[in-house]
Each structure stands twice: as structure tokens, then as C-alpha cells.
Write an enzyme that holds these catalytic residues in place. Structure first.
Site, PDB file in Angstrom:
ATOM      1  N   ARG A  38       0.709  -1.114   0.006  1.00  0.00           N
ATOM      2  CA  ARG A  38       0.105  -0.027   0.025  1.00  0.00           C
ATOM      3  C   ARG A  38       0.815   1.275  -0.050  1.00  0.00           C
ATOM      4  O   ARG A  38       0.421   2.162  -0.560  1.00  0.00           O
ATOM      5  CB  ARG A  38      -0.953  -0.018   1.255  1.00  0.00           C
ATOM      6  CG  ARG A  38      -2.165  -0.874   0.962  1.00  0.00           C
ATOM      7  CD  ARG A  38      -2.767  -1.265   2.238  1.00  0.00           C
ATOM      8  NE  ARG A  38      -2.032  -2.228   3.017  1.00  0.00           N
ATOM      9  CZ  ARG A  38      -2.307  -2.642   4.137  1.00  0.00           C
ATOM     10  NH1 ARG A  38      -3.610  -2.533   4.603  1.00  0.00           N
ATOM     11  NH2 ARG A  38      -1.651  -3.597   4.876  1.00  0.00           N
TER      12      ARG A  38
ATOM     13  N   LYS B 267       1.254 -18.506   6.149  1.00  0.00           N
ATOM     14  CA  LYS B 267       0.684 -19.093   7.350  1.00  0.00           C
ATOM     15  C   LYS B 267       0.134 -17.901   8.334  1.00  0.00           C
ATOM     16  O   LYS B 267       1.163 -16.956   8.073  1.00  0.00           O
ATOM     17  CB  LYS B 267       1.461 -20.074   8.070  1.00  0.00           C
ATOM     18  CG  LYS B 267       2.818 -19.693   8.566  1.00  0.00           C
ATOM     19  CD  LYS B 267       3.515 -20.269   9.658  1.00  0.00           C
ATOM     20  CE  LYS B 267       3.050 -19.632  10.954  1.00  0.00           C
ATOM     21  NZ  LYS B 267       3.518 -18.510  11.298  1.00  0.00           N
TER      22      LYS B 267
ATOM     23  N   ASP C  82       4.903 -23.838   4.674  1.00  0.00           N
ATOM     24  CA  ASP C  82       5.489 -23.911   6.123  1.00  0.00           C
ATOM     25  C   ASP C  82       7.007 -24.109   5.907  1.00  0.00           C
ATOM     26  O   ASP C  82       7.442 -24.967   5.458  1.00  0.00           O
ATOM     27  CB  ASP C  82       4.967 -25.269   6.740  1.00  0.00           C
ATOM     28  CG  ASP C  82       5.236 -25.629   8.037  1.00  0.00           C
ATOM     29  OD1 ASP C  82       6.169 -25.135   8.539  1.00  0.00           O
ATOM     30  OD2 ASP C  82       4.393 -26.375   8.870  1.00  0.00           O
ATOM     31  N   HIS C  83       7.578 -22.899   6.446  1.00  0.00           N
ATOM     32  CA  HIS C  83       8.995 -23.023   6.252  1.00  0.00           C
ATOM     33  C   HIS C  83       9.866 -24.058   6.800  1.00  0.00           C
ATOM     34  O   HIS C  83      11.037 -24.329   6.376  1.00  0.00           O
ATOM     35  CB  HIS C  83       9.729 -21.648   6.055  1.00  0.00           C
ATOM     36  CG  HIS C  83       9.733 -21.239   7.626  1.00  0.00           C
ATOM     37  ND1 HIS C  83       8.868 -20.925   8.391  1.00  0.00           N
ATOM     38  CD2 HIS C  83      11.111 -21.360   8.499  1.00  0.00           C
ATOM     39  CE1 HIS C  83       9.452 -20.401   9.819  1.00  0.00           C
ATOM     40  NE2 HIS C  83      10.760 -20.608   9.628  1.00  0.00           N
TER      41      HIS C  83
ATOM     42  N   LYS D 126      13.295 -26.917   5.834  1.00  0.00           N
ATOM     43  CA  LYS D 126      14.761 -26.707   6.358  1.00  0.00           C
ATOM     44  C   LYS D 126      15.288 -28.107   6.047  1.00  0.00           C
ATOM     45  O   LYS D 126      14.773 -29.171   6.088  1.00  0.00           O
ATOM     46  CB  LYS D 126      14.483 -26.612   8.044  1.00  0.00           C
ATOM     47  CG  LYS D 126      13.932 -25.225   8.383  1.00  0.00           C
ATOM     48  CD  LYS D 126      13.929 -25.156   9.737  1.00  0.00           C
ATOM     49  CE  LYS D 126      13.252 -23.684  10.260  1.00  0.00           C
ATOM     50  NZ  LYS D 126      14.203 -22.557  10.044  1.00  0.00           N
TER      51      LYS D 126
ATOM     52  N   GLU E 277      12.209 -20.919  21.421  1.00  0.00           N
ATOM     53  CA  GLU E 277      12.907 -19.524  20.771  1.00  0.00           C
ATOM     54  C   GLU E 277      13.137 -18.623  21.992  1.00  0.00           C
ATOM     55  O   GLU E 277      12.613 -18.396  22.944  1.00  0.00           O
ATOM     56  CB  GLU E 277      11.764 -18.758  19.925  1.00  0.00           C
ATOM     57  CG  GLU E 277      11.358 -19.527  18.821  1.00  0.00           C
ATOM     58  CD  GLU E 277      10.156 -18.662  17.933  1.00  0.00           C
ATOM     59  OE1 GLU E 277      10.576 -17.784  17.092  1.00  0.00           O
ATOM     60  OE2 GLU E 277       8.908 -18.722  18.064  1.00  0.00           O
TER      61      GLU E 277
ATOM     62  N   ASP F 207       0.222 -20.204  15.969  1.00  0.00           N
ATOM     63  CA  ASP F 207       1.619 -19.936  15.119  1.00  0.00           C
ATOM     64  C   ASP F 207       2.332 -20.678  15.112  1.00  0.00           C
ATOM     65  O   ASP F 207       3.171 -20.754  13.833  1.00  0.00           O
ATOM     66  CB  ASP F 207       2.144 -18.575  15.908  1.00  0.00           C
ATOM     67  CG  ASP F 207       3.206 -17.984  15.346  1.00  0.00           C
ATOM     68  OD1 ASP F 207       3.020 -17.706  14.226  1.00  0.00           O
ATOM     69  OD2 ASP F 207       4.421 -17.907  16.234  1.00  0.00           O
TER      70      ASP F 207
ATOM     71  N   HIS G  34       4.126 -25.669  12.007  1.00  0.00           N
ATOM     72  CA  HIS G  34       5.849 -26.252  12.353  1.00  0.00           C
ATOM     73  C   HIS G  34       5.840 -27.511  12.978  1.00  0.00           C
ATOM     74  O   HIS G  34       6.426 -28.501  12.626  1.00  0.00           O
ATOM     75  CB  HIS G  34       6.545 -25.340  12.903  1.00  0.00           C
ATOM     76  CG  HIS G  34       6.421 -24.023  12.326  1.00  0.00           C
ATOM     77  ND1 HIS G  34       6.329 -23.744  10.776  1.00  0.00           N
ATOM     78  CD2 HIS G  34       6.749 -22.737  12.539  1.00  0.00           C
ATOM     79  CE1 HIS G  34       6.199 -22.560  10.471  1.00  0.00           C
ATOM     80  NE2 HIS G  34       6.595 -21.895  11.737  1.00  0.00           N
TER      81      HIS G  34
ATOM     82  N   LYS H 277       8.135 -18.902  23.428  1.00  0.00           N
ATOM     83  CA  LYS H 277       8.935 -17.662  23.364  1.00  0.00           C
ATOM     84  C   LYS H 277       9.620 -17.189  24.457  1.00  0.00           C
ATOM     85  O   LYS H 277       9.054 -17.847  25.481  1.00  0.00           O
ATOM     86  CB  LYS H 277       8.161 -16.640  22.678  1.00  0.00           C
ATOM     87  CG  LYS H 277       7.604 -16.796  21.249  1.00  0.00           C
ATOM     88  CD  LYS H 277       7.177 -15.708  20.704  1.00  0.00           C
ATOM     89  CE  LYS H 277       6.659 -15.725  19.032  1.00  0.00           C
ATOM     90  NZ  LYS H 277       7.881 -16.177  18.003  1.00  0.00           N
TER      91      LYS H 277
END
Ligand code: BG6
Length: 506
Positions: free
Chosen positions: A53, A160, A189-190, A194, A228, A247, A252, A353
Site C-alpha cells: 500500500r 501461514k 510451512d518453512h 529446512k 525461541e 502460530d 511447524h 517464546k
């Protein structure tokens, strides 16, 4: 999955990124495209058009991408390679919901095709907030940008989270299917991109001894941890809506679990692999409301301090987070798989996290042998450890196995030792990879193996829906139950302790 060696060059095309000014584009997608280009894995006729945008022209966009690229790419960054490719990046400002923007995009793409000699193959990458996924797909179709011909393909990558529950995921699938055929849709889904996640398949199915013991007769339980150290960072508005279950677990963790637990596919064809993964997910019994209260743990980080004394703020004090937020930043759960192979083997999943460290690992704990020769010596038996196979997804990618060995010297004393395989000892990689490189490359080559089929997504939500429902009706008075820089709430330890286990870390 890239099966050909050496890899082919991905075909001439334009990658159109919606959400071009966002974080994901800057931090992951552009570096991944750069890594692919500098490894010679993209045709020289691959261009990129960013759409967002914010009003700016292509030149300003190129300058903004150039600013921090070195830090996002890391070690493999080469200025000359960047300079040689940057003029293949274009920008168009547009409103994702306005039909006029898509007419404008259509002419813009034709113009880029002419300038760059690209043949009209378009990959649309939706790196936007999820609320735009449906409308962008619909508007692309209305503008006539989704129709394929014998010579021109059209594909769409959807980031996602894919839906926020079963109903919304089904609705999104239905909306997408009105504009794109299933073979054109790449749900990303990264984690599936991997190296180490893909290597789980190579390790399991390429080694006879491994597969022979990969079942309930030999395996006691499985742990999957994605920890994480970062907090919510600047993603408050997204994270408040999502939480750790949506998330991380919905994609994952369940993706990794399905790779660990799948049956050997009949071939390396996309459908054969994806079908086996879906079968695993379908075999996980949904939790009853009572099981949700005993077998799932949620938490949110409170204030805490690092080892060096630095204070880390509570989730509720992070910028943009509601002071009474009950969004979970930690989830642990126990799942079973109703199958011949996995009967009675618990799978424990954990993600959070603000853990003390960033690491992702799968631990396969084997059953102990009868240890008959040590029967009389309680002390020795106490020292015997079960064999743990640890698959390190990141960092320090590799595989290790713990086992018992005799301590040299008089007497039969036992100690724990480890055999290890470290990727860096065997393979050199010129650039690092986040997983996005593999997936973008595969999509450009038309390989859907590492992307999720519509039914995979819906099965995952079917599994998680009872948890979402139960959590909604049983919101605890305070879920801020673990300190930042700790391994999560004590209940997560108790979840395993109840079964006689504890969380392992290599
Ligand atoms: C993303 C999540 O999908 O994965 C983030 O939205 C998370 O919250 C990230 O931080 C973790 O990815 P990686 O590759 O750093 O383990």
C-alpha cells in the site's frame, strides 16, 4: 522436494510479492531470492514485483531493500551479486482490496515481461496479513491473472497461518479453489524447507537399521521442541490474534511430527509423500475436554532476567500487547497416534517464546534393554541411560545418539557417551538457508512435495479445534505462569514427569 542433482535452474518468471514492504519480505523472502540467484539456481530471467500500500517507485524500493540486506543475508552476502540483480526488482503501490489495482498490476506485469524477457509465468506470493489471502486470490482471478495456458503457469504461495480454526480454514480453501486449481496452490510451512527436517526422511528411509527399530517395540516416546529466545518483537497485532498454538503448533510442530511418524512412501512423488503425512495426522485422536485439561499446557511469559542480569519484560508489557492479554506464548502437549507402528508411544510437543535458548530438536527415546547382566548392581543400573537419538533441526544441525559405555579401568562402571554427526563436518554450504530458498525454488519448478495440501491443513485444524474450544471455555485466571528466560511453566515438566520422563536437550 528437489530430487535432481545437480539442481536445474528455476524457470524464467515473475515473482509477485504482496506485502512487499513487510518484515517477512525484507528478512526472509528477498534474502532467499538473493541466495538462490547467487547460487545460480534462478534463470537470469527471473524478476520480482513487490506490491504494497505504501506509495513509492521501483527505484526507492530498490534502495530500501539494499539498506539492510547484508545483515539479513549474513555470511554469504556479496555486494557484486546484489548489484547485478537489484534492477530485476520492481515495485507497484496498490490497494489489496481494490479491483483497479489488479488491472494496473496486469499491465505492469506485461511491461516487466517485455523489459526482462520473462515469458508470462507468474508466482503470486501472499506475504500479507491473513485477512487479505481470500480477497487477493479472488481479485487476481477477476483480473484474469490466474488462468494458465500450455506455455504459461500461474501459482500462488499462501503464508501461514492458514485460517484461525477449522471453519475459517475450510472457507479459505473454498475461496482459493474458486480462483485457483489445487495444483496451483502452494501452502507454505518453512519448517518443511529446512534441511534437517527433510533429512529426517533421508535418515529414516535411506538406512535399513534405522527403519527396523522405528516403532513402538523399540521407541519409548518422542519429544519435539521448538524453543525461541526472542519474545513477540514488533508483531503484537498478529500475535495477539494467533498465540503459540496457531502460530507454531498448527503448522511447524505438526509438520515435523508427521515427518517423524509417517510410513515410508511408495515413491518420492509429491502425492505419495503428502498422503503418508496426512495419514499420520488423521491417526492422532482428538483430545476430549478432559484430556485437554490434563494433556495440554499453555503459558505466557512474565518478567524475567537473563543470566547476565538483563531484565526482560513480561509479554503483557510488550508494545502493543493488552495489559490483560491471555494469549499463550508457550504450549506443551501430549499426543498419541492410533497406528500399528506407534501404538502406546506418546509424542510430546513443546514450543515457547522467551526460552533461555533458541533451538529446535526431535528426541527419540528408545526403550531400555533388560539389562540382565546388571541386575545385582542397583548403582550401575541407575547410571544406565536410555538411548536417545537427537535430531537437531537448528542451530548446529546434526544427529547424535547417546549410549552407555564402560568407563576404562578396573570394574564395570558405566557412563553415558554420544556419537554425533554434524552437518558442518561433512558438507560445505556457500550460503545459509532459512528454508524459504528450497520452497521458493520448488514452487518455481512446480514441485508441491514440501507444500501442504488442502486436506493436510484441515486435518490439523480438526485436531486442534477441541483444544481451542476447551481453552476458550476454561480460560485460567492468570496464564502468565513462566518467567522470561525459563523453560516454561512447571506444569510442562509435570506433563512428562507423570509418565516417568523429562524434557531432554542435546
Ligand atoms: C514463524 C512464526 O512461522 O516461525 C514465528 O510465525 C517464529 O513466530 C518463526 O518466530 C520461527 O522460525 P525459525 O525458522 O526462526 O525457527
Amino acid at each position: 522436494m528437489s530430487k535432481s542433482t545437480p539442481p536445474l535452474t528455476a524457470p524464467a518468471s515473475i515473482i509477485v510479492i504482496f506485502g512487499a514492504a513487510g518484515d517477512l519480505t525484507k528478512r526472509k523472502l528477498i534474502p532467499a531470492l538473493f541466495n538462490l540467484a547467487s547460487q545460480g539456481l534462478l534463470s537470469s530471467k527471473v524478476a520480482m514485483v513487490g506490491v504494497d500500500r505504501i506509495k513509492m517507485d521501483s527505484e526507492t524500493y530498490r534502495q530500501s531493500l539494499s539498506q539492510d540486506i547484508e545483515s539479513y543475508v549474513g555470511d554469504g552476502f556479496k555486494q557484486a551479486a546484489w548489484d547485478a540483480n537489484i534492477d530485476k526488482a520492481y515495485y507497484m503501490s496498490g490497494d489489496f482490496c481494490d479491483a483497479k489495482s489488479y488491472q494496473q498490476l496486469k499491465s505492469f506485469l506485461q511491461q516487466v515481461d517485455q523489459e526482462q524477457g520473462t515469458p508470462g509465468n507468474y508466482l503470486f506470493y501472499l506475504a500479507t496479513p491473513p485477512s487479505f489471502f481470500g480477497v487477493i486470490a479472488t481479485e487476481l482471478s477477476k483480473a484474469g491473472l490466474t488462468n494458465e495456458t500450455a506455455d504459461q503457469w500461474r501459482r500462488i504461495i499462501i503464508e501461514k497461518p492458514f485460517g484461525r480454526d477449522l471453519q475459517s480454514a475450510k472457507e479459505l480453501n473454498a475461496t482459493l479453489h474458486q480462483s485457483f486449481a489445487e495444483h496451483q496452490i502452494y501452502r507454505i510451512d518453512h519448517y518443511l524447507g529446512k534441511e534437517t527436517v527433510q533429512n529426517i526422511m533421508a535418515y529414516r528411509f535411506g538406512n535399513g537399521t534405522v527403519e527396523a527399530t522405528w516403532n513402538h517395540r523399540y521407541i519409548d516416546h518422542v519429544q519435539i521442541t521448538v524453543a525461541e529466545s526472542l519474545g513477540v518483537e514488533d508483531r503484537a497485532s498478529y500475535y495477539e490474534e494467533a498465540g503459540a498454538l496457531r502460530d507454531m503448533v498448527a503448522n511447524h510442530l505438526l509438520a515435523v511430527m508427521s515427518v517423524v511418524a509417517m510410513e515410508p512412501p511408495n515413491s518420492f512423488e509429491a502425492d505419495a509423500i503428502r498422503d503418508e503425512q496426512i495419514k499420520v495426522l488423521k491417526a492422532i485422536p482428538a483430545l476430549s475436554a478432559e484430556q485437554v485439561s490434563t494433556d495440554t499446557i499453555r503459558g505466557q511469559y512474565a518478567e524475567g532476567s537473563k543470566e547476565n542480569g538483563e531484565m526482560l519484560s513480561a509479554y503483557r508489557n510488550e508494545p502493543g500487547i493488552a495489559a490483560d492479554s491471555n494469549t499463550e506464548t508457550f504450549v506443551a502437549m501430549k499426543l498419541m497416534i492410533d497406528s500399528w507402528r506407534w501404538a502406546g508411544v506418546p509424542f510430546y510437543l513443546r514450543t515457547g517464546k522467551r526460552m533461555p535458548e533458541r533451538y529446535s530438536e526431535v528426541v527419540i527415546q528408545y526403550k531400555t534393554g533388560p539389562n540382565l547382566m546388571f541386575h545385582d548392581d542397583q548403582e550401575q543400573r541407575k547410571d544406565m541411560i536410555p538411548n536417545n537419538l537427537v535430531i537437531r533441526i537448528q542451530p548446529n544441525e546434526g544427529i547424535s545418539m547417546d549410549f552407555n559405555a564402560k568407563v576404562p579401568g578396573i570394574g564395570l562402571n558405566i557412563s553415558q557417551v554420544s556419537m554425533g554427526f554434524d552437518y558442518n563436518d561433512y558438507f560445505t554450504r556457500s550460503t545459509s538457508s532459512s528454508g524459504y530458498e528450497t520452497l521458493i525454488y520448488d514452487c518455481l519448478c512446480g514441485d508441491v512435495t514440501l507444500f501442504k495440501h488442502a486436506s493436510n491443513i484441515e486435518v490439523c485444524w480438526q485436531l486442534l479445534q477441541p483444544i481451542l474450544d476447551a481453552w476458550q471455555s476454561q480460560t485460567p485466571s492468570d496464564i502468565a505462569n513462566y518467567s522470561a528466560c525459563s523453560w516454561g511453566p512447571k506444569e510442562a515438566e509435570e506433563l512428562l514427569a507423570r509418565d516417568g520422563f523429562s524434557w531432554k536437550k542435546s
